[in-house]
Design a protein around this motif. Structure first.
Motif, PDB file in Angstrom:
ATOM      1  N   ALA A  17       0.831  -1.203   0.000  1.00 51.09           N
ATOM      2  CA  ALA A  17       0.000   0.000   0.000  1.00 51.09           C
ATOM      3  C   ALA A  17       0.868   1.256   0.000  1.00 51.09           C
ATOM      4  CB  ALA A  17      -0.934  -0.012   1.209  1.00 51.09           C
ATOM      5  N   ALA A  18       1.922   1.256   0.823  1.00 50.96           N
ATOM      6  CA  ALA A  18       2.819   2.412   0.873  1.00 50.96           C
ATOM      7  C   ALA A  18       3.530   2.614  -0.456  1.00 50.96           C
ATOM      8  CB  ALA A  18       3.836   2.228   1.999  1.00 50.96           C
ATOM      9  N   ALA A  19       4.057   1.524  -1.020  1.00 45.30           N
ATOM     10  CA  ALA A  19       4.812   1.627  -2.271  1.00 45.30           C
ATOM     11  C   ALA A  19       3.920   2.071  -3.422  1.00 45.30           C
ATOM     12  CB  ALA A  19       5.463   0.289  -2.584  1.00 45.30           C
ATOM     13  N   SER A  38       7.368 -15.247  -4.801  1.00 46.55           N
ATOM     14  CA  SER A  38       6.125 -16.022  -4.698  1.00 46.55           C
ATOM     15  C   SER A  38       5.386 -15.769  -3.386  1.00 46.55           C
ATOM     16  CB  SER A  38       6.420 -17.516  -4.838  1.00 46.55           C
ATOM     17  OG  SER A  38       7.311 -17.950  -3.822  1.00 46.55           O
ATOM     18  N   PHE A  39       6.052 -15.117  -2.407  1.00 45.14           N
ATOM     19  CA  PHE A  39       5.418 -14.790  -1.128  1.00 45.14           C
ATOM     20  C   PHE A  39       4.828 -13.379  -1.132  1.00 45.14           C
ATOM     21  CE2 PHE A  39       7.339 -17.823   2.206  1.00 45.14           C
ATOM     22  CZ  PHE A  39       7.547 -18.835   1.266  1.00 45.14           C
ATOM     23  N   LEU A  40       4.824 -12.711  -2.283  1.00 42.29           N
ATOM     24  CA  LEU A  40       4.387 -11.321  -2.369  1.00 42.29           C
ATOM     25  C   LEU A  40       2.978 -11.167  -1.785  1.00 42.29           C
ATOM     26  CD1 LEU A  40       5.375  -8.592  -3.461  1.00 42.29           C
ATOM     27  CD2 LEU A  40       4.294  -9.157  -5.643  1.00 42.29           C
ATOM     28  N   GLU A 151      -4.256  -8.627  -4.592  1.00 43.79           N
ATOM     29  CA  GLU A 151      -4.038  -8.602  -6.041  1.00 43.79           C
ATOM     30  C   GLU A 151      -4.053  -7.186  -6.588  1.00 43.79           C
ATOM     31  OE1 GLU A 151      -7.214  -9.799  -8.804  1.00 43.79           O
ATOM     32  OE2 GLU A 151      -8.375 -10.386  -7.039  1.00 43.79           O
ATOM     33  N   HIS A 152      -4.869  -6.328  -6.015  1.00 40.62           N
ATOM     34  CA  HIS A 152      -4.987  -4.971  -6.545  1.00 40.62           C
ATOM     35  C   HIS A 152      -3.790  -4.116  -6.157  1.00 40.62           C
ATOM     36  CE1 HIS A 152      -9.030  -5.927  -7.837  1.00 40.62           C
ATOM     37  NE2 HIS A 152      -9.237  -6.471  -6.653  1.00 40.62           N
ATOM     38  N   PHE A 153      -3.253  -4.331  -4.960  1.00 46.51           N
ATOM     39  CA  PHE A 153      -2.049  -3.606  -4.559  1.00 46.51           C
ATOM     40  C   PHE A 153      -0.815  -4.159  -5.281  1.00 46.51           C
ATOM     41  CE2 PHE A 153      -5.107  -2.801  -1.210  1.00 46.51           C
ATOM     42  CZ  PHE A 153      -4.945  -1.438  -0.997  1.00 46.51           C
ATOM     43  N   VAL A 154      -0.783  -5.469  -5.492  1.00 45.18           N
ATOM     44  CA  VAL A 154       0.294  -6.063  -6.289  1.00 45.18           C
ATOM     45  C   VAL A 154       0.253  -5.509  -7.710  1.00 45.18           C
ATOM     46  CG1 VAL A 154       1.140  -8.199  -7.330  1.00 45.18           C
ATOM     47  CG2 VAL A 154       0.476  -8.172  -4.915  1.00 45.18           C
ATOM     48  N   ARG A 155      -0.945  -5.457  -8.279  1.00 43.97           N
ATOM     49  CA  ARG A 155      -1.076  -4.935  -9.641  1.00 43.97           C
ATOM     50  C   ARG A 155      -0.555  -3.507  -9.731  1.00 43.97           C
ATOM     51  NH1 ARG A 155      -4.815  -1.691 -10.821  1.00 43.97           N
ATOM     52  NH2 ARG A 155      -6.298  -2.491  -9.271  1.00 43.97           N
ATOM     53  N   ARG A 156      -0.938  -2.675  -8.776  1.00 40.59           N
ATOM     54  CA  ARG A 156      -0.480  -1.286  -8.818  1.00 40.59           C
ATOM     55  C   ARG A 156       1.035  -1.209  -8.718  1.00 40.59           C
ATOM     56  NH1 ARG A 156      -3.414   1.931  -4.237  1.00 40.59           N
ATOM     57  NH2 ARG A 156      -2.181   3.640  -5.140  1.00 40.59           N
ATOM     58  N   CYS A 157       1.626  -2.008  -7.821  1.00 43.54           N
ATOM     59  CA  CYS A 157       3.079  -1.973  -7.656  1.00 43.54           C
ATOM     60  C   CYS A 157       3.799  -2.531  -8.882  1.00 43.54           C
ATOM     61  CB  CYS A 157       3.488  -2.740  -6.400  1.00 43.54           C
ATOM     62  SG  CYS A 157       3.065  -1.893  -4.862  1.00 43.54           S
ATOM     63  N   GLU A 158       3.246  -3.568  -9.470  1.00 45.74           N
ATOM     64  CA  GLU A 158       3.912  -4.139 -10.650  1.00 45.74           C
ATOM     65  C   GLU A 158       3.806  -3.210 -11.852  1.00 45.74           C
ATOM     66  OE1 GLU A 158       2.258  -8.070 -10.974  1.00 45.74           O
ATOM     67  OE2 GLU A 158       3.814  -8.931  -9.665  1.00 45.74           O
ATOM     68  N   GLU A 159       2.742  -2.420 -11.930  1.00 46.34           N
ATOM     69  CA  GLU A 159       2.672  -1.397 -12.979  1.00 46.34           C
ATOM     70  C   GLU A 159       3.792  -0.380 -12.799  1.00 46.34           C
ATOM     71  OE1 GLU A 159      -1.260   0.167 -12.607  1.00 46.34           O
ATOM     72  OE2 GLU A 159      -2.215  -1.525 -13.650  1.00 46.34           O
ATOM     73  N   HIS A 160       4.040   0.018 -11.556  1.00 47.89           N
ATOM     74  CA  HIS A 160       5.145   0.947 -11.284  1.00 47.89           C
ATOM     75  C   HIS A 160       6.492   0.270 -11.504  1.00 47.89           C
ATOM     76  CE1 HIS A 160       2.608   4.176  -9.985  1.00 47.89           C
ATOM     77  NE2 HIS A 160       2.114   3.528  -8.940  1.00 47.89           N
ATOM     78  N   GLU A 161       6.552  -1.031 -11.240  1.00 47.54           N
ATOM     79  CA  GLU A 161       7.794  -1.760 -11.502  1.00 47.54           C
ATOM     80  C   GLU A 161       8.119  -1.729 -12.996  1.00 47.54           C
ATOM     81  OE1 GLU A 161       9.777  -6.117 -10.455  1.00 47.54           O
ATOM     82  OE2 GLU A 161       7.620  -5.987 -10.846  1.00 47.54           O
ATOM     83  N   ARG A 162       7.122  -1.971 -13.819  1.00 42.50           N
ATOM     84  CA  ARG A 162       7.349  -1.945 -15.269  1.00 42.50           C
ATOM     85  C   ARG A 162       7.721  -0.545 -15.751  1.00 42.50           C
ATOM     86  NH1 ARG A 162       3.045  -5.678 -14.921  1.00 42.50           N
ATOM     87  NH2 ARG A 162       1.460  -4.061 -15.217  1.00 42.50           N
ATOM     88  N   ALA A 163       7.239   0.462 -15.047  1.00 40.86           N
ATOM     89  CA  ALA A 163       7.564   1.849 -15.417  1.00 40.86           C
ATOM     90  C   ALA A 163       8.909   2.287 -14.850  1.00 40.86           C
ATOM     91  CB  ALA A 163       6.469   2.796 -14.941  1.00 40.86           C
ATOM     92  N   GLY A 164       9.546   1.437 -14.030  1.00 36.22           N
ATOM     93  CA  GLY A 164      10.860   1.750 -13.485  1.00 36.22           C
ATOM     94  C   GLY A 164      10.842   2.536 -12.198  1.00 36.22           C
TER      95      GLY A 164
END
Length: 552
Positions: A17-19, A38-40, A151-164
């Motif tokens: 949530a913070a990230a 896998s523990f995300l 899943e929704h917080f993971v999705r948001r973080c992984e979108e930012h991960e792909r954006a760098g």
């Protein structure tokens, strides 16, 4: 040179949530976690996914009249704040009630979360209106359970991960928060060997290297201590709860080990209310364990009869689902660390739920067809996971008559503590109260009251019936263990999740959110939790950290 604007220690719900919030602000974030990718989502993955929300469409559709004022009264009556250091926890509690009665649901709904239409009634209290407990049902079960939240917080973080903007670093164990002149500068520690363990299993701690990351802000979101029995016993409040149980089961994986608490204190953070904790009294040993000493909590409806280890029925408010801490005290006061439910097949069919996403595959699947199959079209059977525990769990005894049941109870517990005649007399007295829609038995009154709520009548409270009538059988007894779960105290924090030192002032660059911060302020629950407030507190405190103006 700084490698990021902020480092988040712990990839559980609060950390995500913070990230996510920091990423939305365009900040550069490094997330470090000692477990594999896998523990995300951490411990939240295993949860039932309940959220404490107030005055929602789900409540109103079920005929529930709730309000911010009623919720605040319930919270404060449960928290029972009584210490000077409770000033900020109290403010956190008030802020969370404002959130839960306001922005929380529309914000999460816009993110994609949805909820089961029947709102659950947890921690009902059983005493006075200004004391502990939820006056109305507020436990909103997320469609998809714990995985449906993360899943929704993971999705948001992984979108930012792909954006760098966000960089994940798994198998990175933080050993130090690096400070300079009292200000956070980053973290350093040990890189651990890869581990292919299934999610939740214990992983290796084999070092393969070192690391150091630099950033002006460090947010600790590492969780509590429930997987570390030694630490639980060290802070156990014997004067208030009685002696710590000799035997416990773990409601959380081994990685919930509390190691970052000491590391945060060494950097200048300060723990308050460390003696406040929330452990459940309805734990059973998992017949198919994932982590060490794996226990599962039974989420009971109100009808099971509750007896101590010697066969004496507990008095109110020690009723199933009413007052966890009072019941824990009553159990430990007997000199034993376990107790018993006695019930029937009709009760287990309608009233037994098991905590955990993996124990509710129908709800976790988000498929109505599975929910209907498991909970409506199962005949006399409970859900598949509950029936599996009844058949395979070492704490379950099933019998067609009371004499056989008592022999099984004594065999499971060892010794002959349960006397058939004494147990029979108590059950017969209870059964004699069934013939009328009124009663002098407090538990029977509670059952009738529960069935006034449409949700309980439909799914969570069996129609009153006589336990010793064979037509309602078989009889079932369940040996219940103390199950570790949450620490209610934690690192002292401001309303924007900045860590506060022992001198009462914020430590520059240090933040904490989630369970490690007592879900906000160092313990926004006070002495008692109202359920749905653990995941809710992780989301709220993590969001506050990510939105803090102190992170430039």
């Amino acid at each position: 040179m700084d490698q990021a604007d902020a480092i988040v220690v712990g990839a559980g719900l609060a950390g995500l949530a913070a990230a996510a919030e920091l990423g939305d602000r365009g900040k550069r974030v490094i997330i470090v976690d000692q477990e594999p990718r896998s523990f995300l989502g951490g411990q939240a993955f295993w949860s039932l996914g309940g959220l404490f929300m107030v005055d929602t469409p789900e409540q109103r559709r079920m005929g529930i009249r709730d309000s911010r004022e009623l919720a605040l009264n319930d919270w404060m009556g449960s928290a029972q704040f009584d210490r000077d250091e409770d000033a900020l926890p109290r403010k956190w509690a008030e802020a969370y009630i404002d959130f839960a009665a306001g922005e929380m649901r529309p914000w999460l709904h816009a993110m994609g979360l949805r909820w089961f239409p029947i709102v659950g009634w947890a921690e009902r209290g059983g005493s006075f209106a200004d004391g502990h407990g939820n006056s109305v049902p507020r436990f909103h079960l997320t469609w998809g359970t714990g995985p449906g939240i993360i899943e929704h917080f993971v999705r948001r973080c992984e979108e930012h991960e792909r954006a760098g903007r966000i960089h994940f670093n798994f198998r990175h164990q933080v050993d130090r928060i690096d400070m300079a002149n009292g200000t956070a500068k980053g973290v350093s520690g040990t890189i651990l060997a890869d581990d292919s363990a299934e999610r939740g299993q214990k992983t290796n701690r084999d070092p393969v290297g070192d690391f150091a990351f630099n950033a002006p802000s460090v947010i600790v979101t590492s969780g509590g201590i429930g997987g570390n029995f030694d630490m639980v016993r060290q802070v156990w409040p014997t004067d208030r709860l009685g002696p710590a149980p000799q035997k416990m089961v773990a409601g959380v994986p081994a990685h919930v080990d509390g190691r970052m608490i000491g590391i945060s204190e060494a950097a200048g953070g300060h723990v308050i209310n460390g003696d406040r904790m929330w452990h459940y009294t309805e734990g059973v040993k998992n017949w198919d364990p994932i982590w060490p000493s794996h226990g599962i909590r039974i989420l009971p409806g109100p009808s099971s009869m509750w007896f101590d280890a010697t066969g004496n029925r507990f008095k109110p408010p020690a009723l199933p689902g009413f007052d966890s801490m009072s019941t824990l005290r009553e159990i430990l006061a007997t000199g034993y660390d376990y107790s018993w439910f006695v019930l029937t097949q009709k009760v287990i069919k309608k009233e037994f739920a098991l905590s955990g996403s993996e124990q509710n595959p129908d709800l976790t699947s988000k498929k109505w067809s599975e929910v209907i199959k498991q909970r409506i079209l199962s005949g006399k059977n409970a859900t598949g996971p509950v029936e599996a525990f009844k058949e395979k769990g070492e704490d379950f005894v099933v019998a067609n008559d009371l004499a056989t049941l008592v022999r099984g109870m004594n065999q499971v517990a060892g010794g002959n503590l349960i006397d058939e005649a004494k147990l029979r007399a108590q059950i017969e007295a209870r059964d004699a109260q069934i013939d009328n829609p009124f009663s002098k038995d407090a538990q029977m009154m509670a059952i009738h009251a529960a069935r006034n709520y449409r949700g309980d009548r439909l799914l969570r409270t069996a129609k009153p019936h006589k336990f010793l009538d064979p037509a309602n059988g078989p009889l079932i007894a369940v040996k219940l263990h103390v199950l570790t779960r949450k620490t209610l105290g934690g690192l002292h924090t401001t309303l924007d999740s900045r860590m506060i030192g022992a001198d009462g002032t914020p430590v520059p660059g240090l933040f904490a959110a989630g369970e490690v911060a007592g879900f906000g302020g160092g313990g926004y629950h006070g002495y008692n939790a109202l359920e749905g407030t653990f995941l809710g507190g992780c989301i709220f405190s993590g969001r506050n950290a990510g939105r803090s103006e102190a992170i430039a």
